[in-house]
Scaffold this motif. Sequence first.
Motif, mmCIF file in Angstrom:
data_model
loop_
_atom_site.group_PDB
_atom_site.id
_atom_site.type_symbol
_atom_site.label_atom_id
_atom_site.label_comp_id
_atom_site.label_asym_id
_atom_site.label_seq_id
_atom_site.Cartn_x
_atom_site.Cartn_y
_atom_site.Cartn_z
ATOM 1 N N LYS A 1 5.591 9.253 3.611
ATOM 2 C CA LYS A 1 4.250 9.719 3.469
ATOM 3 C C LYS A 1 3.764 10.114 2.112
ATOM 4 O O LYS A 1 2.744 9.640 1.667
ATOM 5 C CB LYS A 1 4.181 11.131 4.215
ATOM 6 C CG LYS A 1 2.878 11.489 4.305
ATOM 7 C CD LYS A 1 2.763 13.074 5.161
ATOM 8 C CE LYS A 1 1.488 13.581 5.215
ATOM 9 N NZ LYS A 1 1.321 14.783 5.895
ATOM 10 N N LYS A 2 4.603 10.751 1.178
ATOM 11 C CA LYS A 2 4.281 10.935 -0.197
ATOM 12 C C LYS A 2 4.132 9.629 -1.149
ATOM 13 O O LYS A 2 3.139 9.402 -1.801
ATOM 14 C CB LYS A 2 5.486 11.890 -0.803
ATOM 15 C CG LYS A 2 5.479 13.291 -0.319
ATOM 16 C CD LYS A 2 6.549 14.254 -1.119
ATOM 17 C CE LYS A 2 6.670 14.221 -2.657
ATOM 18 N NZ LYS A 2 5.299 15.204 -2.937
ATOM 19 N N ALA A 3 5.090 8.795 -0.557
ATOM 20 C CA ALA A 3 4.962 7.389 -1.411
ATOM 21 C C ALA A 3 3.852 6.381 -0.981
ATOM 22 O O ALA A 3 3.208 5.490 -1.577
ATOM 23 C CB ALA A 3 6.079 6.771 -1.164
ATOM 24 N N GLY A 4 3.096 6.944 0.161
ATOM 25 C CA GLY A 4 2.150 6.174 0.606
ATOM 26 C C GLY A 4 2.396 4.763 1.350
ATOM 27 O O GLY A 4 1.464 3.834 1.357
ATOM 28 N N VAL A 5 3.683 4.802 1.997
ATOM 29 C CA VAL A 5 3.837 3.624 2.379
ATOM 30 C C VAL A 5 4.391 3.916 3.874
ATOM 31 O O VAL A 5 4.929 4.831 4.536
ATOM 32 C CB VAL A 5 5.227 3.278 1.725
ATOM 33 C CG1 VAL A 5 6.042 2.045 2.551
ATOM 34 C CG2 VAL A 5 5.171 2.904 0.392
ATOM 35 N N ARG B 1 3.267 7.356 -6.946
ATOM 36 C CA ARG B 1 2.180 7.820 -5.904
ATOM 37 C C ARG B 1 1.295 8.346 -6.426
ATOM 38 O O ARG B 1 0.039 8.483 -5.810
ATOM 39 C CB ARG B 1 3.190 9.045 -4.889
ATOM 40 C CG ARG B 1 3.294 10.170 -6.031
ATOM 41 C CD ARG B 1 3.952 11.353 -5.037
ATOM 42 N NE ARG B 1 4.327 12.409 -6.035
ATOM 43 C CZ ARG B 1 3.305 13.417 -5.796
ATOM 44 N NH1 ARG B 1 2.096 13.411 -5.061
ATOM 45 N NH2 ARG B 1 3.561 14.690 -6.536
ATOM 46 N N LYS B 2 1.021 8.747 -7.859
ATOM 47 C CA LYS B 2 -0.070 9.279 -8.498
ATOM 48 C C LYS B 2 -1.017 8.139 -8.845
ATOM 49 O O LYS B 2 -2.385 8.496 -8.941
ATOM 50 C CB LYS B 2 0.180 10.170 -9.616
ATOM 51 C CG LYS B 2 0.909 11.499 -9.559
ATOM 52 C CD LYS B 2 1.255 12.276 -10.607
ATOM 53 C CE LYS B 2 1.832 13.771 -10.088
ATOM 54 N NZ LYS B 2 2.519 14.300 -11.300
ATOM 55 N N SER B 3 -0.592 7.121 -9.202
ATOM 56 C CA SER B 3 -1.280 5.789 -9.517
ATOM 57 C C SER B 3 -1.857 5.074 -8.101
ATOM 58 O O SER B 3 -2.627 4.191 -8.270
ATOM 59 C CB SER B 3 -0.652 4.838 -10.418
ATOM 60 O OG SER B 3 0.617 4.263 -9.692
ATOM 61 N N ARG B 4 -1.302 5.646 -7.178
ATOM 62 C CA ARG B 4 -1.630 4.945 -5.660
ATOM 63 C C ARG B 4 -1.345 3.488 -5.724
ATOM 64 O O ARG B 4 -1.999 2.760 -5.218
ATOM 65 C CB ARG B 4 -3.196 5.002 -5.296
ATOM 66 C CG ARG B 4 -3.539 6.568 -5.174
ATOM 67 C CD ARG B 4 -4.850 6.459 -4.650
ATOM 68 N NE ARG B 4 -5.367 8.100 -4.124
ATOM 69 C CZ ARG B 4 -5.886 8.867 -4.903
ATOM 70 N NH1 ARG B 4 -6.187 8.825 -6.238
ATOM 71 N NH2 ARG B 4 -6.182 9.929 -4.381
ATOM 72 N N SER B 5 -0.165 3.217 -6.245
ATOM 73 C CA SER B 5 0.402 1.955 -6.348
ATOM 74 C C SER B 5 1.403 1.816 -5.062
ATOM 75 O O SER B 5 1.808 2.799 -4.422
ATOM 76 C CB SER B 5 1.367 1.643 -7.672
ATOM 77 O OG SER B 5 0.510 1.799 -8.792
#
Length: 284
Positions: free
Chosen positions: A127-131, A85-89
């Motif tokens: 949400k935290k995973a950006g998915v 998540r921090k690398s926005r992958s």
Amino acid sequence: CVYLYTNLLGNEAGRMIFDGDIILAQKGKLIGLNKRLSFTDFNLLALDIDFDNPENSSSDVTEKVYEPIREFSKAASLALFDYMRKSRSKGFILSLSGGADSSSIATLVAESVRNGVEELGVELFLKKAGVSIPDIVGNQNIRKTIVNQLLTTAYQGTENSSDDTRISAKNLADSIGAKFHHWTIDKVVETFSCTIEKNIGRELTWETDDITLQNIQARSRSPIIWMLANIDNKLLLSTSNRSEGDVGYATMDGDTSGSISPIAAVDKHFLLQWLKYAEHKLGY
């Protein structure tokens, strides 16, 4: 006085994993210890302290020290999620050979989803995973659906590969919900070998060039799996463990190739024990 200790939480730069510990002690007695290795953004622990009468101070010792094999599950699964998540992958790519190293990493990704969903709930985890996964709530196979979105695997066989390892890789991928691809790399290996043979003026043979031919097979898997990582904007996970790295039984730009290396500091014996734990205690 009261002793207070706090630690960072999560994964920094792909190498260090911080446990998010909060520890409080008074008069030689442990009175506060939180749940470590949390998937939340931070931890809080509140106690009422009586400095005049320490026996009246409140106490909240949530968790005892983990056994190492359980702590590895918690630490590595948190680290994978936090770095992603921090690398926005958008997830992970893994060359899944059917062996112990890559199998343990695939299982850790699945465990990351399990631990994260159990602690955060489905919506906050995503949400935290950006998915974004439409209609995920109410899905009977929620964890498998999320793993399918986050983890893509590929079995990259050669003429020397066995059906057993391919079937093992596919069975594991199917059981956790990961996407699974299968292709062969013989033509790529042949192209590299022919190019060298033409330039050095002789054929490469297993009798005289064993290490060279072993390494080019391992290295030939790297460019194509990197392509998949770039296409999907996912992190390529390298599979070399500490035991192999220490004795040189690893291929530079082969099994050492990747964005992060989840088992680089873990020895092979521990990994084999952990895989048994994952099967018998965690249900994989």
